[in-house]
Design a protein around this motif. Structure first.
Motif, short mmCIF file in Angstrom:
data_model
loop_
_atom_site.label_atom_id
_atom_site.label_comp_id
_atom_site.label_asym_id
_atom_site.label_seq_id
_atom_site.Cartn_x
_atom_site.Cartn_y
_atom_site.Cartn_z
N MET A 66 0.82 -1.18 0.00
CA MET A 66 0.00 0.00 0.00
C MET A 66 0.87 1.26 0.00
SD MET A 66 -2.46 1.33 2.99
CE MET A 66 -2.35 3.07 3.21
N ILE A 67 0.49 2.23 -0.77
CA ILE A 67 1.17 3.51 -0.83
C ILE A 67 0.46 4.47 0.12
CG2 ILE A 67 1.84 5.44 -2.31
CD1 ILE A 67 3.19 2.83 -3.14
N ASP A 68 1.20 5.04 1.07
CA ASP A 68 0.62 6.01 1.99
C ASP A 68 0.28 7.28 1.22
OD1 ASP A 68 0.38 8.24 3.79
OD2 ASP A 68 1.51 7.14 5.30
N PRO A 69 -1.01 7.67 1.17
CA PRO A 69 -1.39 8.84 0.38
C PRO A 69 -0.77 10.14 0.89
CG PRO A 69 -3.28 7.99 1.62
CD PRO A 69 -2.17 7.01 1.79
N ASP A 70 -0.50 10.23 2.20
CA ASP A 70 0.13 11.44 2.74
C ASP A 70 1.57 11.57 2.25
OD1 ASP A 70 -2.20 12.11 4.10
OD2 ASP A 70 -1.56 11.08 5.94
N LEU A 71 2.29 10.45 2.19
CA LEU A 71 3.66 10.48 1.66
C LEU A 71 3.64 10.89 0.20
CD1 LEU A 71 5.22 7.31 3.30
CD2 LEU A 71 5.92 9.67 3.68
N LEU A 72 2.74 10.30 -0.57
CA LEU A 72 2.66 10.60 -2.00
C LEU A 72 2.34 12.07 -2.22
CD1 LEU A 72 2.91 9.43 -4.82
CD2 LEU A 72 0.49 8.85 -4.72
N ALA A 73 1.42 12.62 -1.43
CA ALA A 73 1.04 14.03 -1.58
C ALA A 73 2.19 14.98 -1.24
CB ALA A 73 -0.17 14.34 -0.70
N ALA A 74 3.07 14.57 -0.33
CA ALA A 74 4.18 15.43 0.10
C ALA A 74 5.43 15.25 -0.75
CB ALA A 74 4.52 15.13 1.57
N ASP A 119 -3.60 -0.21 -9.23
CA ASP A 119 -4.34 -0.82 -8.12
C ASP A 119 -3.38 -1.33 -7.04
OD1 ASP A 119 -6.72 -0.28 -9.39
OD2 ASP A 119 -6.93 -2.30 -10.21
N ASP A 120 -2.16 -1.72 -7.45
CA ASP A 120 -1.17 -2.27 -6.52
C ASP A 120 -0.21 -1.23 -5.95
OD1 ASP A 120 -2.20 -4.83 -6.88
OD2 ASP A 120 -0.86 -5.24 -8.56
N VAL A 156 6.20 -0.46 -7.73
CA VAL A 156 6.33 -0.13 -6.31
C VAL A 156 5.01 -0.52 -5.66
CG1 VAL A 156 6.70 1.70 -4.61
CG2 VAL A 156 7.90 1.77 -6.82
N THR A 157 5.07 -1.48 -4.73
CA THR A 157 3.85 -2.02 -4.14
C THR A 157 3.58 -1.50 -2.73
OG1 THR A 157 5.12 -3.93 -3.38
CG2 THR A 157 3.96 -4.14 -5.51
#
Length: 193
Positions: free
Chosen positions: A1-9, A23-24, A180-181
């Motif tokens: 799972m990709i942390d959405p907060d990390l991705l946004a920052a 999806d992955d 990247v999963t």
């Protein structure tokens, strides 16, 4: 799972040829010739690895997971910690001499490189963990749910501001696509041993 907060920052150190959410997780296509290295033995400087980096605190830990489904010379993926073009650490799985290797490059002006063969990791999900506390970053890696292996303990100035996240490079070819999963923040390791 990709942390959405990390991705946004996060932002790219160098834009890859392409990338997209799946999806992955994330799918990243590296540019031919991309790499991270400074001087030692080879004499060149490369500072165009594709790192998707977010702030990494003075007492923090991060895990990046990816599928090791690549097999060309120097194809690589993993986790990048970066302070500047001269100060960084990359750790993950890299193909060298036809064999997947788990390893790390630590750079303080000049790069070093340490690897160990992991041929049985091919085709499986690899997770690299960086744990920062005090004056050190401890890097561990594992495949699937197997036990963690210590990869490296590297010095870091406690006051240094770092960015960290997944990275990939394709020094010798075009067409490397990395899945990247996982990318998540977690608690730092309570102890080295």
């Amino acid at each position: 799972m990709i942390d959405p907060d990390l991705l946004a920052a996060a932002s790219w150190t160098t834009e890859p040829a392409a990338w997209r959410r799946t999806d992955d997780g994330l799918e990243v296509t590296a540019v031919r010739g991309s790499d991270a290295w400074r001087h030692t033995s080879y004499g060149f400087v490369h500072d165009d690895a594709h790192g998707l980096l977010a702030p990494f605190g003075a007492r923090d830990a991060l895990e990046v997971s990816f599928r090791l489904d690549y097999d060309q010379q120097f194809d690589q993926a993993g986790l990048l910690l970066r302070a500047s073009p001269e100060t960084w650490l990359k750790a993950g799985a890299e193909v060298s001499d036809g064999v997947p290797q788990v390893g790390a490059v630590v750079t303080h002006g000049r790069s070093d490189w340490s690897v160990a063969p992991v041929p049985d990791w091919s085709g499986r999900e690899v997770t690299v963990r960086a744990s920062r506390d005090g004056d050190a970053v401890t890097v561990r890696a594992r495949v699937d749910d197997e036990p963690w292996r210590l990869v490296r303990v590297a010095p870091v100035d406690p006051g240094t501001q770092l960015l960290a996240g997944p990275y990939c490079c394709a020094p010798t070819r075009a067409g490397l696509v990395v899945a990247v999963t996982g990318w998540r923040r977690t608690d730092p390791d309570p102890a080295l041993h």
